[in-house]
Each structure stands twice: as structure tokens, then as C-alpha cells.
Design an enzyme around this catalytic site. Sequence first.
Site, PDB file in Angstrom:
ATOM      1  N   THR A   9       0.825  -1.096   0.088  1.00 23.23           N
ATOM      2  CA  THR A   9       0.146   0.103  -0.034  1.00 23.23           C
ATOM      3  C   THR A   9       0.928   1.411   0.059  1.00 23.23           C
ATOM      4  O   THR A   9       2.019   1.237   0.256  1.00 23.23           O
ATOM      5  CB  THR A   9      -0.760   0.003   1.056  1.00 23.23           C
ATOM      6  N   TYR A  34      -1.971   0.041  10.254  1.00 20.16           N
ATOM      7  CA  TYR A  34      -2.215  -0.655   8.837  1.00 20.16           C
ATOM      8  C   TYR A  34      -1.074  -0.443   7.947  1.00 20.16           C
ATOM      9  O   TYR A  34      -0.379  -1.474   7.651  1.00 20.16           O
ATOM     10  CB  TYR A  34      -3.479  -0.073   8.248  1.00 20.16           C
TER      11      TYR A  34
END
Length: 324
Positions: A117, A141
Amino acid sequence: MSNVLVVGGAGYIGSHTCKALHKAGYTPVTYDNLVNGYEDAVQWGPLEKGDLLDAGRLDAVMARYKPVCVIHFAAFAYVGESVLDPAKYYGNNITGSLSLLDAMRRNGIDSIVFSSTCATYGEVDTLPIVETLPQNPVSPYGFSKLVVENALRDYGRAYGLKWVAMRYFNAAGLDPEGDLGGRHDPETRVIPVAIMAAMRQTGFEVFGTDFDTPDGTAIRDYIHVCDLADAHVRAIPYLQGGGESTAFNLATGRGISVREILAAVEKAVGAPVPANYVPRRAGDVPILYATGEKAREVLGWVPQYTDIDFIVKTAADWLRRHHN
């Protein structure tokens, strides 16, 4: 046909990648616990239900199908939730990934394509974002994904693992042929939320109109899910052909503002988006986009679906059929 184990293949990006794998001549074998995936999204190969932490189940599936590569999508992916419940993210995203890597070692599988990501970069001062920028994630995250990227490097050095990490920007759109949709609970992505707001004529919050951008709203890089899938498929022959383990940004290189998204939604739905303009959120940056030039040069990857009207239409067409 070579088997590819797609961990998390019943989810949004995973299912689109399974379709792309099938078109490219591979057999996608989906391994998914169906917590965030959907059984009806598995259409192009077998589904093996199982959890990343179930070492015995992973061994059995790998021994049965003998995949030439693993594509790893299985992760929790809500930034805000990760701040509130980091244990959930560390336990699944990190521990689960290590369990998968160890199962690959036990079963002689030496290639993996990892779903990473742009959140691994954190706050940046340089645009467009390139792969050589420092990675300083600001959420659990993003940190969980960075830990796995570091594990891939360490496993590569120690055990000969061949890997590619794909750093996504804003995944958007749906299968233009209508075979696949996208279901998230809760749904937080701006395009489907705006589409549903237009269809239902319910409020849609625009966070900030005073950014230093041409129209005052935040600008982000939206990449169509089928283009993401294509990059993953291209990574398999790249690794099998001796390509160097590395990370790629998957992005279009241009930003789209929130107002531009709303205009595209109104065009696709045929109804206005009831927008409520509220103050910007803490930490929101005005502009965030990246170059995908490295993936173009190394993988021959060129995004095919870059028109925002088309991207939004692919999502609106499916949501119109499934709006209930």
C-alpha cells in the site's frame, strides 16, 4: 495450466486478479476464510476455505495444487480501524503473512506477489511519490504492510525467496464486463459512497474545500482495479524469468479532485450527489499522487482505464444492479 495460489482471492482486488490470471492462462486457486470475501466472487478456479494461521491447512492446499507463485491479498485494510484496534492488524496482517511465508518455505514455493500500500510512505514532502522515498507509515495498517515488506527482503536474503510488493494508491472501479462487483462493510471508498449517495439521494460529506488545489478539494490518484490485477499477473513471469525482487507503485501519475469525482458520479448516475461540505479532517494532505513509471519500464505495465468517467461508470453500473 500453471496454478497460482491467490490468498484473499474472494475479495475485491483478489477476485479481479483471479479473472485476469484465468485470461492469461493460469489457474487461480483461491485461499480465503471469507471474513471479507464472497464465495460467489470465486468464478475462475477452485476455492479452498482456510485461514492464514492454519499451518496444516496451508500445507495441504499447497501440496495439492503445487502453485508456481503465491499472490497475497489477505489483510485487514481500514486505516482508522487499525488505529483503534492495532492488535487486530498486527495479528492478522503480520502474523498471518509470516505464517504464509513459512508455509511456502516448507512446500518449496519460492515466488510471491504481495499486496502492499501507499500507506507505507506516510506523510511525504515530494510529489509525485516514487519508490525510493522513505517509508514512514503513520497508521498501524501502513506499519503492518511495511513489516511484511521487510520480511520479504529478509526471507529473500536468507532463504532465496523471490518477491514483488505492489504499493497501491486508490483502487477504484469494477470489472467492465460486469462479472465482478465490490462489496465492503463498511464501505469507506469515496467513489462507491458517492454513487450510493446519488442513487439514494442521501448526504455525502466532502471534507474540506479550502485546500491549495485548483477547485479547493483534495486530490488523489485513482487506479482501476483491472489495471491493478494486470500488474499482478505481469509480476509472475517477471519473477520466474529471474527478475530482481523489488517494489512497484501502482498509480496513474495524475490526481483527481473530489469535485471531479462528484461530477463523474452525477454523469454516471444521472442524478446529483447531495454534498455536505464540512471542514477538512486532521492529517488530510491536499494532493497525493505517484508515478507508476518503474512498473511501466520493468513490467511493461500501462494502465488501460485512466478516464475517471469510465472508472466511475464501471462502479455505477454494478451498484445500480445491486443497489439494495
